[in-house]
Every structure is written in structure tokens, then in C-alpha cells.
Design a protein around this motif. Structure first.
Motif, PDB file in Angstrom:
ATOM      1  N   CYS A 115       0.831  -1.197   0.000  1.00  0.00           N
ATOM      2  CA  CYS A 115       0.000   0.000   0.000  1.00  0.00           C
ATOM      3  C   CYS A 115       0.868   1.251   0.000  1.00  0.00           C
ATOM      4  O   CYS A 115       1.992   1.250   0.501  1.00  0.00           O
ATOM      5  N   ARG A 116       0.332   2.310  -0.573  1.00  0.00           N
ATOM      6  CA  ARG A 116       1.040   3.595  -0.632  1.00  0.00           C
ATOM      7  C   ARG A 116       0.018   4.707  -0.779  1.00  0.00           C
ATOM      8  O   ARG A 116      -1.131   4.471  -1.174  1.00  0.00           O
ATOM      9  N   ASP A 117       0.440   5.926  -0.488  1.00  0.00           N
ATOM     10  CA  ASP A 117      -0.400   7.099  -0.708  1.00  0.00           C
ATOM     11  C   ASP A 117      -0.225   7.503  -2.175  1.00  0.00           C
ATOM     12  O   ASP A 117       0.839   7.990  -2.566  1.00  0.00           O
ATOM     13  N   HIS A 118      -1.231   7.258  -2.996  1.00  0.00           N
ATOM     14  CA  HIS A 118      -1.106   7.487  -4.431  1.00  0.00           C
ATOM     15  C   HIS A 118      -1.506   8.903  -4.846  1.00  0.00           C
ATOM     16  O   HIS A 118      -1.412   9.251  -6.024  1.00  0.00           O
ATOM     17  N   GLU A 119      -1.926   9.724  -3.886  1.00  0.00           N
ATOM     18  CA  GLU A 119      -2.239  11.106  -4.211  1.00  0.00           C
ATOM     19  C   GLU A 119      -1.252  12.025  -3.478  1.00  0.00           C
ATOM     20  O   GLU A 119      -0.066  11.773  -3.497  1.00  0.00           O
ATOM     21  N   VAL A 162      -7.636   0.589   8.758  1.00  0.00           N
ATOM     22  CA  VAL A 162      -8.369   1.600   9.528  1.00  0.00           C
ATOM     23  C   VAL A 162      -7.634   2.939   9.405  1.00  0.00           C
ATOM     24  O   VAL A 162      -6.430   3.029   9.687  1.00  0.00           O
ATOM     25  N   ALA A 163      -8.351   3.982   8.996  1.00  0.00           N
ATOM     26  CA  ALA A 163      -7.749   5.314   8.853  1.00  0.00           C
ATOM     27  C   ALA A 163      -7.535   5.942  10.230  1.00  0.00           C
ATOM     28  O   ALA A 163      -8.499   6.215  10.943  1.00  0.00           O
ATOM     29  N   LEU A 164      -6.283   6.149  10.598  1.00  0.00           N
ATOM     30  CA  LEU A 164      -5.973   6.773  11.887  1.00  0.00           C
ATOM     31  C   LEU A 164      -6.034   8.293  11.809  1.00  0.00           C
ATOM     32  O   LEU A 164      -6.195   8.962  12.828  1.00  0.00           O
ATOM     33  N   ASN A 165      -5.880   8.823  10.600  1.00  0.00           N
ATOM     34  CA  ASN A 165      -5.964  10.278  10.406  1.00  0.00           C
ATOM     35  C   ASN A 165      -6.287  10.555   8.943  1.00  0.00           C
ATOM     36  O   ASN A 165      -6.510   9.634   8.153  1.00  0.00           O
ATOM     37  N   SER A 169      -4.348  17.052   4.360  1.00  0.00           N
ATOM     38  CA  SER A 169      -5.364  17.514   3.407  1.00  0.00           C
ATOM     39  C   SER A 169      -6.252  16.358   2.977  1.00  0.00           C
ATOM     40  O   SER A 169      -5.791  15.221   2.858  1.00  0.00           O
ATOM     41  N   GLY A 170      -7.532  16.673   2.737  1.00  0.00           N
ATOM     42  CA  GLY A 170      -8.465  15.700   2.193  1.00  0.00           C
ATOM     43  C   GLY A 170      -8.622  14.454   3.041  1.00  0.00           C
ATOM     44  O   GLY A 170      -8.272  14.419   4.224  1.00  0.00           O
ATOM     45  N   PRO A 171      -9.135  13.374   2.435  1.00  0.00           N
ATOM     46  CA  PRO A 171      -9.324  12.121   3.166  1.00  0.00           C
ATOM     47  C   PRO A 171      -8.026  11.310   3.241  1.00  0.00           C
ATOM     48  O   PRO A 171      -7.000  11.713   2.695  1.00  0.00           O
ATOM     49  N   ASN A 172      -8.097  10.186   3.927  1.00  0.00           N
ATOM     50  CA  ASN A 172      -6.987   9.235   3.959  1.00  0.00           C
ATOM     51  C   ASN A 172      -7.056   8.458   2.639  1.00  0.00           C
ATOM     52  O   ASN A 172      -8.015   7.746   2.371  1.00  0.00           O
ATOM     53  N   THR A 173      -6.031   8.616   1.794  1.00  0.00           N
ATOM     54  CA  THR A 173      -6.058   8.029   0.456  1.00  0.00           C
ATOM     55  C   THR A 173      -4.950   6.989   0.316  1.00  0.00           C
ATOM     56  O   THR A 173      -3.845   7.170   0.837  1.00  0.00           O
ATOM     57  N   ASN A 192     -10.614   5.867  -0.060  1.00  0.00           N
ATOM     58  CA  ASN A 192     -10.686   7.243   0.432  1.00  0.00           C
ATOM     59  C   ASN A 192     -11.497   7.188   1.720  1.00  0.00           C
ATOM     60  O   ASN A 192     -12.692   6.875   1.696  1.00  0.00           O
ATOM     61  N   LEU A 193     -10.841   7.479   2.845  1.00  0.00           N
ATOM     62  CA  LEU A 193     -11.480   7.311   4.149  1.00  0.00           C
ATOM     63  C   LEU A 193     -11.297   8.559   5.005  1.00  0.00           C
ATOM     64  O   LEU A 193     -10.255   9.219   4.956  1.00  0.00           O
ATOM     65  N   LEU A 194     -12.315   8.819   5.807  1.00  0.00           N
ATOM     66  CA  LEU A 194     -12.158   9.820   6.856  1.00  0.00           C
ATOM     67  C   LEU A 194     -11.696   9.099   8.123  1.00  0.00           C
ATOM     68  O   LEU A 194     -11.801   7.867   8.235  1.00  0.00           O
ATOM     69  N   THR A 195     -11.171   9.835   9.063  1.00  0.00           N
ATOM     70  CA  THR A 195     -10.607   9.255  10.289  1.00  0.00           C
ATOM     71  C   THR A 195     -11.620   8.337  10.981  1.00  0.00           C
ATOM     72  O   THR A 195     -12.781   8.707  11.195  1.00  0.00           O
ATOM     73  N   GLY A 196     -11.160   7.112  11.301  1.00  0.00           N
ATOM     74  CA  GLY A 196     -12.003   6.143  11.988  1.00  0.00           C
ATOM     75  C   GLY A 196     -12.682   5.145  11.058  1.00  0.00           C
ATOM     76  O   GLY A 196     -13.066   4.056  11.483  1.00  0.00           O
ATOM     77  N   ALA A 197     -12.820   5.485   9.777  1.00  0.00           N
ATOM     78  CA  ALA A 197     -13.437   4.563   8.823  1.00  0.00           C
ATOM     79  C   ALA A 197     -12.404   3.528   8.379  1.00  0.00           C
ATOM     80  O   ALA A 197     -11.196   3.713   8.537  1.00  0.00           O
TER      81      ALA A 197
END
Length: 206
Positions: A115-119, A162-165, A169-173, A192-197
Motif C-alpha cells: 500500500c502507498r499514498d497514491h495522491e 483503519v484510517a488513523l488520520n 489535506s483531504g481524506p486518507n487516500t 478514500n477514508l475519513l478518520t475512523g473509517a
């Protein structure tokens, strides 16, 4: 006169016995060579009947891509820099909900998850839970792929991120890739997740 006659007879007998000696024949049982005429020169070219019917290079299977050797997965240095300056998507209400990344099927004993942050690389962090057990408490997603080995049990295997943050900027991608035991890519997903999702992938071992 008699002496000359005897000498002639002796010489004749010697030549006759020498002519009866057999010359040894070759017992070589090696490959047979065939002569074929060259189209250019007209001279015969010797070719063996034992030549290979298929080049050994055609027998070699293409090597699979190993994301551990090239963590950016066929990305150039310019691609990485460009993505670091790309903005994340805007945070949406739908990103508050858990996301399903679908199912994949394999017969192997394990899979490798990358996994990686692609944005926009802004410090997104995730937690990884496999079959209900916390495996990685916190991992920061960068521009390059980070591997996690997942040993599979028979049947269904749940892998949750699980998105910790949401970074700065923006959602957890993130971009997710799953590589089989044979080195083949069997899944490519994004979340694309918001914190906790959380995003969940199901791996089915047959």
C-alpha cells in the motif's frame, strides 16, 4: 639370373600381402551432419540433425514484477515528485462510511499486500487488522509501496485498513496491490477514508 628372379618374386609376394591388410574403420556414432547449399555462396553448409528445435530463450518464462525490488511499482522519479504535489480529493460525507474492497481468490499459503499514498503525500496513517487481530498498529503511507506479508487460513481471510488520520489535506487516500504466492498481481484497489473509517479486503484461500 636366378638371383634376380628370386628378388622379383619376393618383392611381388610382399606387395600382395600388404594389399590384404584392412584399414580400420571408424566406429564413431556421433551426430550425422547434413550438407545444405548456401543461398548466398552456393557452397554446402554442414548442419547437425541434433540442432535444437526451440530457442532456450523462448522457453524462459517472463519474470514477474517484484514491488519489493522497485517499491514505486514502475513509477519514475518524476512521477513520484508529481504525485507529491497533487492535491487530495475533497473530503466527502460518503468517506465516513466503511468501504468494501471486494474479494480475491487464491490457492497460495500467503499473499503480499502493498500500500502507498497514491495522491498527495501528506502523512496519512493506517492500522492493519487481519482476521480480527491487530498486525500493524500504525503505518505512515508514503509515495513508495510498503509490504505486509499475510499468512492465509483456509476459507475467508479479512484484511482491514483503519484510517488513523486524514493527513494534512483531504481524506486518507491509498492504493492497494495484492501479490500472490506465485508473484502475480491479483488485486489493485484504492480507498478514500475519513478518520475512523476502514476499508476491508476479503482473500479467499481455496
Amino acid at each position: 639370373m636366378r638371383l634376380n628372379f628370386l628378388l622379383i618374386c619376393l618383392i611381388g609376394l610382399s606387395l600382395s600381402s600388404y594389399a590384404q591388410i584392412e584399414i580400420p574403420r571408424s566406429t564413431n556414432t556421433g551426430s550425422i551432419l547434413k550438407a545444405e547449399e548456401s543461398k548466398n555462396s552456393g557452397f554446402p553448409i554442414l548442419k547437425s540433425q541434433e540442432t535444437e528445435t526451440e530457442s532456450r530463450f523462448l522457453k524462459d518464462k517472463p519474470r514477474t514484477i517484484d514491488l519489493k525490488e522497485k517499491a514505486n511499482g514502475l513509477m519514475t522519479a518524476g512521477d513520484v515528485i508529481a504525485e507529491k504535489w497533487t492535491k487530495d480529493k475533497e473530503a466527502r460525507e460518503e468517506f465516513k462510511h466503511d468501504q468494501s474492497l471486494g474479494n480475491v481468490v487464491t490457492q497460495g499459503k500467503f499473499v503480499e499486500v502493498y500500500c502507498r499514498d497514491h495522491e498527495y503525500v501528506d502523512g496519512d496513517k493506517v492500522q492493519i487488522i487481519i482476521n480480527g487481530q491487530l498486525v500493524v498498529s500504525s503505518i505512515t503511507l508514503g509515495a513508495g509501496f510498503q509490504p505486509v506479508l499475510v499468512n492465509l487460513q483456509d476459507g475467508f481471510n479479512s484484511i482491514e485498513f483503519v484510517a488513523l488520520n486524514q493527513g494534512s489535506s483531504g481524506p486518507n487516500t491509498a492504493e492497494l496491490r495484492v501479490i500472490s504466492e506465485k508473484g502475480e498481481q491479483i488485486a489493485k484497489k484504492e480507498w478514500n477514508l475519513l478518520t475512523g473509517a476502514k476499508a476491508q479486503l476479503i482473500v479467499v484461500k481455496n
